[in-house]
Design a protein around this motif. Structure first.
Motif, PDB file in Angstrom:
ATOM      1  N   VAL A 183      47.047  46.330  17.395  1.00 31.26           N
ATOM      2  CA  VAL A 183      47.244  47.681  16.864  1.00 31.26           C
ATOM      3  C   VAL A 183      48.074  47.639  15.591  1.00 31.26           C
ATOM      4  N   GLU A 184      49.099  46.817  15.567  1.00 30.81           N
ATOM      5  CA  GLU A 184      49.931  46.705  14.361  1.00 30.81           C
ATOM      6  C   GLU A 184      49.136  46.132  13.192  1.00 30.81           C
ATOM      7  N   LEU A 185      48.257  45.184  13.469  1.00 30.09           N
ATOM      8  CA  LEU A 185      47.419  44.643  12.403  1.00 30.09           C
ATOM      9  C   LEU A 185      46.509  45.722  11.818  1.00 30.09           C
ATOM     10  N   VAL A 186      45.915  46.539  12.699  1.00 29.63           N
ATOM     11  CA  VAL A 186      45.041  47.608  12.238  1.00 29.63           C
ATOM     12  C   VAL A 186      45.822  48.613  11.405  1.00 29.63           C
ATOM     13  N   ALA A 187      47.050  48.886  11.833  1.00 30.38           N
ATOM     14  CA  ALA A 187      47.874  49.860  11.122  1.00 30.38           C
ATOM     15  C   ALA A 187      48.492  49.298   9.852  1.00 30.38           C
TER      16      ALA A 187
END
Length: 787
Positions: A183-187
């Motif tokens: 999720v952090e990578l996507v964000a």
């Protein structure tokens, strides 16, 4: 026989005499630490050389950031913060509830170690890292290296807490952490290389903590062994550990008599798999299955042992197979305690051969015959134990290796004559002759190899005895290794060097350099490279103790260019020169001394020419070659250190033992040559042609791309690069020379793309294009009988 290091304990009413360890330093943790370190290196390389790819992946996944914002109830930062706190607390509470206080402390240390490594790595990269590396680990729009400390901390903590297959909290935590990082990578809150480095640093710290502190053993000891035996219907009264390496062995005392217990442990299986895989890849005739789980290994041992018993081999009858914790239990009838001894009669030795022959007739192979697997009972019968590494339906080569192992074991115990006499009673002459080429340490088990280190001549004596006995037997050791460390270096190092060279290419710069190049200089470089054959031939002809035709000697030097495909730089021509002189009646020692004198003269002439060029180029160039004050201090210190070490008698004797034989060979030949000034002049001319030819060929390759350096600069760069590159043990210095020359040219201010193009042109003109010429020269020399 009782293991003297064992301790007595009581487990479930059963006396157990054992050496148990509550904590183990696992091979798996060492392998995990090594793989994590390797992974970090790979990720950092990708961050530099595949920055566009990693950035593109990050941009692709960040394209769904808007959709993610609508799906998530809480902001990404809040989610990451909650997970970063909840996961460590949950895992530590679970360990505390299970009363694993020591593991709680170690997990905390692992987490802190991951954080420290991440912080230190970030600081180090920011301080000394290249611009490309810093850019690869920086978030878009950021200004500093981004290696998230929280994920390094959690990775270290979870690694120490235990494998996911054992602790459910660790498994669930790893799943949650993986989703959160995604999720952090996507964000766009973390970079892909940065978070991978963080996790691997945590993994490295955790594995190191586990390796140093040890991990709670999953092996079956004490009560676990007793419980495992009872589950297969065996009620022990006493368990006594036997000494020995490898699988654990016990004497089990029951109401019905004594039994033997062998225990295979899961943590040792990892090392066994790696060893078998390496041997299967490296050796011919060792094609057994490399990857076996603990249960599969126990099943194979049981099947092969039973098959050997059915085939009539005197080996203990397997009675039961069980499991307890991470150990497999194999219960069998007791085996004789006594190993083969020098006092045993020839009938015992022959009986051991008959047991092996019975196994071979049934298509079985033992694969690991050593002094401990050949036993003798009270009635003088030979037994063959230890079928753990055995296999079914094996090829002839594997059976011959078994016979080589048996012959070597008996020769170590009773001597070569008696061992061969026993083998002759069972093996036909033709079969025994096939064993001779396999008598080499590489096919022997570890214990036999250790014994052979004390009896270094034994295998040679066995082969000589077989040669005398069989007459036509081939006694030269057959090549069983598919590859060696040298072969791996020959293949891997050029590939690595090629990757590094290509990574340095700026395609636009290379294209521009090629478009503006003058191809006529490449012909000059090629011609000057060919001229070096004549220079080398003149030197060899001048120093040769017999008359050599210049044309034939020149062909030999050209043939050395063909051998450069398989031999390190400059070794091929030297070997051919020795061969040519020997074919013309020169003794081998005198030929070697002559070639050594040729190489020494080439070094001295090159040094003199460098000094002369520097003086002729002006004071600045001359001063550049002179050592500075600091360098002079280092030289003085080195001379003083050598003088002090020379006062130590053992070191002095060792150095003299290496230097004096060469001087004793070269000095008489040097005196002979100095007595004929004409030869000295010819040798000097030849060496000058050789040295100047290489320097001018390199200068011509540079001129093809418009690079104009002073001749002394070209000479220093060429010889320094050639020296550094030739230290790499690859054919013709392949890869090492190119890399060194490009680096030195770049340091001299030449554009990296232009430097790479010029070096590749030089190597094509003076290495690759010389190979077909060398092939033709080799064919002519063989046809004329010179080689």
């Amino acid at each position: 026989m009782i293991d003297l290091d064992s301790e007595a304990m009581t487990a479930g009413g059963v006396q157990v005499v054992d050496r148990s360890s509550a904590r183990l330093h696992s091979v798996e943790d060492a392998a995990g630490a090594a793989l994590a370190a390797l992974g970090i290196v790979v990720v950092l390389l990708l961050a530099v050389y595949a920055h566009a790819t990693t950035s593109g992946v990050a941009q692709d996944v960040q394209g769904i950031d808007a959709l993610l914002g609508r799906l998530l109830v809480v902001p990404v930062a809040v989610l990451a913060g909650v997970v970063a706190v909840a996961v460590p607390v949950t895992v530590l509470l679970d360990l505390a509830v299970r009363r694993s206080g020591r593991l709680v402390l170690e997990a905390v240390i692992g987490g802190l170690g991951g954080a420290v490594l991440a912080a230190a790595t970030s600081a180090l990269i920011g301080w000394v890292g290249t611009e490309a590396l810093v850019r690869g680990l920086t978030l878009p729009g950021g200004t500093s290296v981004s290696i998230p400390l929280e994920w390094a901390t959690i990775a270290g903590l979870l690694t120490v807490a235990g494998p996911r297959s054992v602790r459910r909290t660790v498994a669930w935590s790893q799943n949650v952490v993986g989703v959160t990082i995604g999720v952090e990578l996507v964000a766009g809150r973390v970079s892909l290389p940065g978070v991978l480095v963080a996790v691997l640093l945590g993994r490295l710290a955790g594995c190191l903590v586990r390796l140093v502190a040890g991990v709670p053993t999953e092996r079956a000891y004490g009560a676990a062994l007793v419980e495992g035996l009872r589950r297969v219907g065996i009620v022990p009264r006493r368990l006594v550990r036997r000494p020995g390496e490898g699988a654990r062995s016990y004497l089990v005392e029951t109401a019905d008599g004594a039994l033997a217990l062998r225990v295979l442990d899961g943590d040792r299986q990892v090392l066994g798999v790696a060893t078998r895989l390496w041997r299967s890849l490296r050796l011919r005739g060792i094609e057994g299955r490399a990857w076996l789980s603990l249960r599969q290994a126990a099943e194979r041992a049981a099947v092969v042992s039973h098959a050997a018993r059915v085939a009539g081999v005197r080996t203990p009858l397997l009675l039961a197979v069980g499991q307890s914790r991470d150990s497999m239990l194999l219960v069998s009838e007791p085996a004789p305690d006594r190993c083969l001894a020098g006092s045993d009669g020839d009938d015992v030795l022959a009986d051991a051969w008959r047991q092996l022959a019975a196994a071979h007739r049934a298509g079985l192979a033992h694969r690991a015959i050593d002094a401990d697997t050949v036993r003798v009972d009270d009635e003088g019968h030979a037994w063959l134990l230890g079928w753990d590494d055995g296999d079914l339906a094996v090829p002839d080569l594997t059976r011959r290796i078994d016979e080589a192992q048996m012959l070597t074991v008996q020769a170590l115990v009773v001597g070569v004559p008696r061992a061969l006499a026993a083998a002759r009673t069972v093996l036909p002459a033709q079969e025994l002759s096939a064993v001779a080429p396999l008598l080499q340490p590489v096919v022997m088990p570890r214990a036999t190899r250790a014994a052979l280190r004390e009896e270094t001549e034994l295998l040679g004596r066995l082969r000589e005895a077989l040669a005398e006995d069989l007459g036509e037997a081939e006694v030269e050791p057959v090549k069983l290794t598919r590859f060696s460390l040298g072969t791996l270096l020959t293949v891997v190092l050029p590939v690595v060097a090629l990757v590094v060279i290509l990574a340095k290419f700026n395609v636009d710069q290379v294209v521009a350099a090629v478009e503006s190049s003058d191809w006529r200089w490449s012909l000059v470089s090629f011609g000057l490279g060919i001229a070096t054959f004549v220079g080398a031939a003149l030197t060899v002809q001048a120093f040769s103790p017999v008359k050599l035709p210049l044309w034939r000697v020149t062909l030999v030097q050209a043939g050395g260019a063909f051998l450069a495909l398989a031999a390190p730089a400059h070794l091929g021509a030297g070997a051919l020169n020795v061969r040519m002189m020997v074919r013309r009646g020169v003794t081998a020692s005198l030929a070697v001394a002559t070639v050594a004198l040729v190489q020494i003269s080439q070094f001295l002439v090159t040094l003199v020419l460098l000094i002369a060029l520097s003086v002729a180029s002006g004071s600045a160039a001359a001063t550049a070659l002179l050592p500075t004050g600091g360098t002079l201090e280092l030289i003085a210190a080195a001379v003083l250190l050598v003088a002090v070490l020379g006062l130590i008698a053992p070191l002095r004797r060792w150095a003299l033992s290496k230097i004096m034989p060469m001087l004793e060979q070269v000095w008489p030949r040097l005196i002979d040559v100095l007595g004929e000034p004409g030869r000295v002049v010819v040798a000097l001319i030849g060496n000058a042609i050789l040295t100047v030819g290489w320097v001018l060929a390199f200068d011509a390759a540079l001129a093809a791309f418009g690079v104009h350096l002073s001749l002394i600069q070209v000479a220093v760069i060429y010889f320094a690069g050639n020296l550094a590159g030739s230290a790499v043990p690859t054919p013709g210095g392949l890869g090492g020379i190119e890399l060194a020359l490009i680096g030195l040219l770049s340091a001299a201010g030449v554009n990296a793309g232009v430097a790479a193009s010029a070096v590749l042109l030089f190597r094509v003109a003076t290495y690759w294009l010389q190979i077909p010429i060398g092939w033709v020269a080799m064919r002519l020399l063989r046809r004329s009988g010179e080689l």
